[in-house]
Write an enzyme that holds these catalytic residues in place. Structure first.
Site, PDB file in Angstrom:
ATOM      1  CB  CYS A 225     -27.552  59.916 -12.008  1.00 19.91           C
ATOM      2  SG  CYS A 225     -27.722  60.755 -10.442  1.00 19.91           S
TER       3      CYS A 225
ATOM      4  NE  ARG B  52     -26.247  54.596 -14.370  1.00 23.50           N
ATOM      5  CZ  ARG B  52     -25.166  53.897 -14.073  1.00 23.50           C
ATOM      6  NH1 ARG B  52     -25.109  52.629 -14.383  1.00 23.50           N
ATOM      7  NH2 ARG B  52     -24.135  54.457 -13.485  1.00 23.50           N
TER       8      ARG B  52
ATOM      9  CD1 TRP C 258     -31.364  56.487  -6.029  1.00 29.37           C
ATOM     10  CD2 TRP C 258     -29.422  57.281  -5.274  1.00 29.37           C
ATOM     11  NE1 TRP C 258     -31.167  55.996  -4.751  1.00 29.37           N
ATOM     12  CE2 TRP C 258     -29.996  56.464  -4.274  1.00 29.37           C
ATOM     13  CE3 TRP C 258     -28.196  57.892  -5.017  1.00 29.37           C
ATOM     14  CZ2 TRP C 258     -29.375  56.247  -3.038  1.00 29.37           C
ATOM     15  CZ3 TRP C 258     -27.586  57.679  -3.795  1.00 29.37           C
ATOM     16  CH2 TRP C 258     -28.176  56.856  -2.816  1.00 29.37           C
TER      17      TRP C 258
ATOM     18  CG  ASN D   5     -23.513  58.451 -12.939  1.00 29.54           C
ATOM     19  OD1 ASN D   5     -23.011  57.485 -13.481  1.00 29.54           O
ATOM     20  ND2 ASN D   5     -23.844  58.428 -11.667  1.00 29.54           N
ATOM     21  N   GLY D   6     -22.450  60.968 -10.706  1.00 30.15           N
ATOM     22  CA  GLY D   6     -21.268  60.888  -9.840  1.00 30.15           C
ATOM     23  C   GLY D   6     -21.356  61.915  -8.732  1.00 30.15           C
TER      24      GLY D   6
ATOM     25  CD  GLU E  52     -29.920  38.042  -1.706  1.00 24.02           C
ATOM     26  OE1 GLU E  52     -29.150  38.778  -1.077  1.00 24.02           O
ATOM     27  OE2 GLU E  52     -30.440  38.379  -2.785  1.00 24.02           O
TER      28      GLU E  52
ATOM     29  CE  LYS F 292     -33.317  40.563  -3.615  1.00 27.60           C
ATOM     30  NZ  LYS F 292     -31.933  40.515  -3.623  1.00 27.60           N
TER      31      LYS F 292
ATOM     32  CD  GLU G  34     -33.174  44.430  -2.331  1.00 38.01           C
ATOM     33  OE1 GLU G  34     -32.391  45.362  -2.502  1.00 38.01           O
ATOM     34  OE2 GLU G  34     -32.943  43.276  -2.749  1.00 38.01           O
TER      35      GLU G  34
ATOM     36  CG  HIS H 205     -26.075  35.814  22.629  1.00 40.09           C
ATOM     37  ND1 HIS H 205     -25.660  35.594  23.923  1.00 40.09           N
ATOM     38  CD2 HIS H 205     -25.809  34.659  21.962  1.00 40.09           C
ATOM     39  CE1 HIS H 205     -25.138  34.383  24.026  1.00 40.09           C
ATOM     40  NE2 HIS H 205     -25.230  33.791  22.847  1.00 40.09           N
TER      41      HIS H 205
ATOM     42  CE  LYS I 147     -29.921  44.944 -11.470  1.00 34.36           C
ATOM     43  NZ  LYS I 147     -30.161  44.256 -10.203  1.00 34.36           N
TER      44      LYS I 147
HETATM   45  C1  G6P Z   1     -27.385  47.478  -5.115  1.00 31.97           C
HETATM   46  C2  G6P Z   1     -28.378  46.506  -5.705  1.00 31.97           C
HETATM   47  C3  G6P Z   1     -28.145  45.109  -5.129  1.00 31.97           C
HETATM   48  C4  G6P Z   1     -26.720  44.668  -5.381  1.00 31.97           C
HETATM   49  C5  G6P Z   1     -25.717  45.684  -4.835  1.00 31.97           C
HETATM   50  C6  G6P Z   1     -24.311  45.398  -5.333  1.00 31.97           C
HETATM   51  O1  G6P Z   1     -27.645  47.674  -3.775  1.00 31.97           O
HETATM   52  O2  G6P Z   1     -29.702  46.921  -5.433  1.00 31.97           O
HETATM   53  O3  G6P Z   1     -29.048  44.209  -5.737  1.00 31.97           O
HETATM   54  O4  G6P Z   1     -26.492  43.431  -4.771  1.00 31.97           O
HETATM   55  O5  G6P Z   1     -26.041  47.001  -5.296  1.00 31.97           O
HETATM   56  O6  G6P Z   1     -24.294  45.621  -6.714  1.00 31.97           O
HETATM   57  P1  G6P Z   1     -23.333  44.929  -7.736  1.00 31.97           P
HETATM   58  O7  G6P Z   1     -23.728  45.498  -9.067  1.00 31.97           O
HETATM   59  O8  G6P Z   1     -21.937  45.323  -7.343  1.00 31.97           O
HETATM   60  O9  G6P Z   1     -23.540  43.452  -7.652  1.00 31.97           O
END
Ligand code: G6P
Length: 611
Positions: free
Chosen positions: A2, A27, A75, A101-102, A484, A488, A491, A507, A606
């Site tokens: 949030c 957020r 969120w 937020n929290g 990664e 990508k 998500e 396996h 994010k």
């Molecule tokens: C979220 C974001 C990712 C990021 C992860 C860690 O899941 O969507 O893109 O890698 O958090 O975030 P940070 O800010 O600690 O890199």
């Protein structure tokens, strides 16, 4: 997660709150709301869905008169994303409004106590507890808002950044935080609170970073701070000199595409200040050569993509500097009672610097007396402030939820660190260092070359918009790249995707391969080339369609793979920086092809500031 904002000043509050929230939507974005004092009473408007629904509802804030207010973009954690659960929340008499937020961890206990005292709850949120608890203490302590806030923060457990207004004090915003970020902005026409700097940049560049359990009291022209006991404290503001345009789309259809294209610059900005005359200078590391030589073990701890950069760099720290490395997901690390030996160094990697698990891991390491280094993108964020040392990645503001440029910068920052350690520890010669640095300095141009090939990847991606499953395979660093690439894709496209160490396929995962299943094989490590080719043959025999990502001199791969993307030649340790580019573009174009909200994928945020 949030985002919260607050404003008090000469201007109409609601449009400013909406503008601030638009910078915080990364957020959370499942509902939003605002509370504004209209001269007689506090009025709340809220709505589910994206912020634009709230903008429409309030005619861009125009139909909410008043010069003081608070806002929220959500969120959901406690309670579904409904209008009732959206913030702000009121006390029963609608004289106190709160945004949060929290997570209030002891909210159930407090809720029961308040219900026993006759309070009635309308939402399922933990935040509503704060509104009623404020009401309780406000009435108990002679209607003194500061005392009420102090009493509340002594009772609640968990994490919070709160914005609060009281109808009886229609020219004051209160705010306080613990383990959720909060800043205060000092502007000409009024003062602001926000979860993050971009929300206030339009109005001011002078901000205060609020520490845990500090309280801020804002009026139109005053800002005061208090400690957890309500005693006045002094704080220094910081001047922010970011480029405000960095947080705009600048003609790109999505932030993600813009950020993908910003990678050459971001990588260059991260490496070039640290390479001087063939040497690596990381002043902020603040470690003597003796200290670097005494490192016995490195723990890399992070979440999401940041964790994937650690998986890659384990190979580089171990291969070049010969320091043993353990890489952990922060959410696992903090609860697994890790063993820290003498000479351990904990490196926390985080774009936001606010990820709750990463922050907790950092605090755990500090508690145990272990040296900590943060590799962080957001200047002044919690991890940046709390780590013993901080090495910034200079990616600039990253807005799209799926990280790209911050990821690339985290990779190269660690390459430099590993090389620095390798050189100081006598594991590589000055000559070798020069060669490695030469390769690293070429990366930005090589990324540019790869970005020039987007049409072909777009066409390929369009063929896979209806895919059910996609697999990514590779060995060693190629496996880290696969992790990664797979993240990508899943998500932002919602296509089920898995990354597998190529040798581990048989396996279990190989049973999922069907006719036409797309398998992306990352094959950049020459030493493992033949081994991965065998795995490609195995999946092809089971009907897979194989897209290979490989070095531009591996032309004979065309005999085995169905499609090939070539990357320019670099040292085997640094191939991740190149191979990831087509995989980012692939994920992006699949998501665009499916008509999805690329920058704000469902259920994600994010900055994950809750456990
Ligand atoms: C979220 C974001 C990712 C990021 C992860 C860690 O899941 O969507 O893109 O890698 O958090 O975030 P940070 O800010 O600690 O890199």
């Amino acid at each position: 997660m949030c985002g919260i904002v607050g404003y008090v000043g000469k201007e109409q509050a609601a449009p400013i709150l909406l503008d601030g929230l638009s910078k915080l939507e990364y957020r959370g974005y499942d509902s939003a709301g605002m509370a504004v004092y209209d001269g007689e009473k506090i009025v709340i408007n809220k709505s589910t869905g994206r912020l634009k629904v709230l903008s429409e509802l309030t005619h861009d804030g125009e139909n909410m008169p008043g010069h003081i207010g608070i806002g929220h973009t959500r969120w959901a954690t406690h309670g579904e994303p409904t209008e009732t659960n959206a913030h702000p929340h009121f006390n029963e008499s609608k004289t106190i409004a709160v945004v949060h937020n929290g997570i209030i961890e002891n909210y159930l206990k407090l809720k029961n106590l308040l219900i026993e005292r006759g309070y009635q709850f309308v939402s399922d949120t933990d935040t509503e507890v704060v509104a009623h608890l404020l009401d309780y203490y406000y009435k108990k302590y002679d209607k003194d808002p500061l005392t009420a806030v102090v009493k509340v923060i002594h009772r609640v457990e968990g994490s919070y950044a709160l914005g609060i207004i009281f109808a009886d004090y229609p020219d004051v915003v209160y705010s306080v935080r613990k383990d959720s970020p909060l800043i205060v902005g000092k502007a000409k026409e009024g003062n602001l609170i926000a979860s993050d700097v971009p929300a206030v940049l339009k109005y001011t560049r002078d901000v205060y970073f609020i520490e845990n359990e500090e309280i801020a009291r804002l009026t139109e022209d005053t800002i005061e701070f208090f400690n957890v006991d309500g005693e006045p404290i002094q704080k220094q503001s910081k001047h922010i000199d970011w480029d405000i345009n960095a947080a705009e789309k600048n003609g790109y259809e999505h932030f993600m595409l813009k950020e993908i294209y910003e990678q050459p610059k971001a990588v260059r900005d991260t490496i070039s200040p640290r390479i001087k005359d063939g040497k690596i200078i990381i002043e902020e590391l603040g470690m003597t050569d003796e200290e670097i030589r005494s490192i016995k073990k490195i723990h890399i701890v992070a979440c999401g993509s940041a964790y994937h950069t650690g998986v890659t760099n384990k190979y580089i720290f171990e291969g070049l500097a010969r320091i043993p490395v353990e890489v952990d997901l922060a959410s696992e690390f903090r609860y697994r009672n890790p063993i820290f030996e003498e000479g351990a160094l904990v490196i926390i990697i985080s774009q936001s610097g606010e990820t709750a698990d990463s922050l907790a891991a950092l605090r755990l390491a500090k508690e145990k007396g272990v040296k900590t280094l943060g590799i962080v993108n957001v200047v002044g964020s919690s991890i940046a402030r709390e780590a013993d040392k901080v090495m910034y990645t200079w990616a600039g503001p990253e807005i799209a939820v799926a990280t790209t440029k911050a990821y690339s910068c985290q990779l190269v920052a660690q390459y430099l660190l590993a090389l620095k350690f390798a050189q100081v520890r006598g594991q590589i010669t000055d000559e070798q260092l020069k060669e490695y640095l030469h390769e690293i300095e070429m990366l930005p141009n090589q990324i540019e070359i790869l970005l020039g090939n987007k049409e072909r990847i777009q066409k390929f991606a369009n063929r896979y918009v209806a895919a059910k499953d996609v697999f990514f395979i590779g060995r060693g660093i190629d496996y880290a790249i696969s992790l990664e690439g797979s993240l990508k894709l899943k998500e932002i496209s919602y296509i089920h995707s898995e990354a597998y160490a190529a040798g581990e396929l048989k396996h279990g995962t190989i049973s999922l391969i069907e006719d036409g299943t797309l398998v992306t094989a990352v094959v950049t490590q020459e030493e493992l080339y033949k081994k991965t080719i065998s795995n490609i043959v195995e999946v092809k025999t089971r009907g897979a369609y194989v897209l290979a990502v490989t070095n531009d001199d591996n032309l004979d791969i065309e005999k085995t793979a169905d499609s090939v993307i070539y990357i320019p030649k670099t040292n085997a340790y640094f191939t991740n920086s190149l191979a990831i580019i087509p995989l980012q573009l692939f994920a992006y174009y699949v998501s665009v092809g499916k008509g999805l909200d690329v920058d704000k994928p469902r259920n994600l945020a994010k900055s994950v500031t809750v456990e």
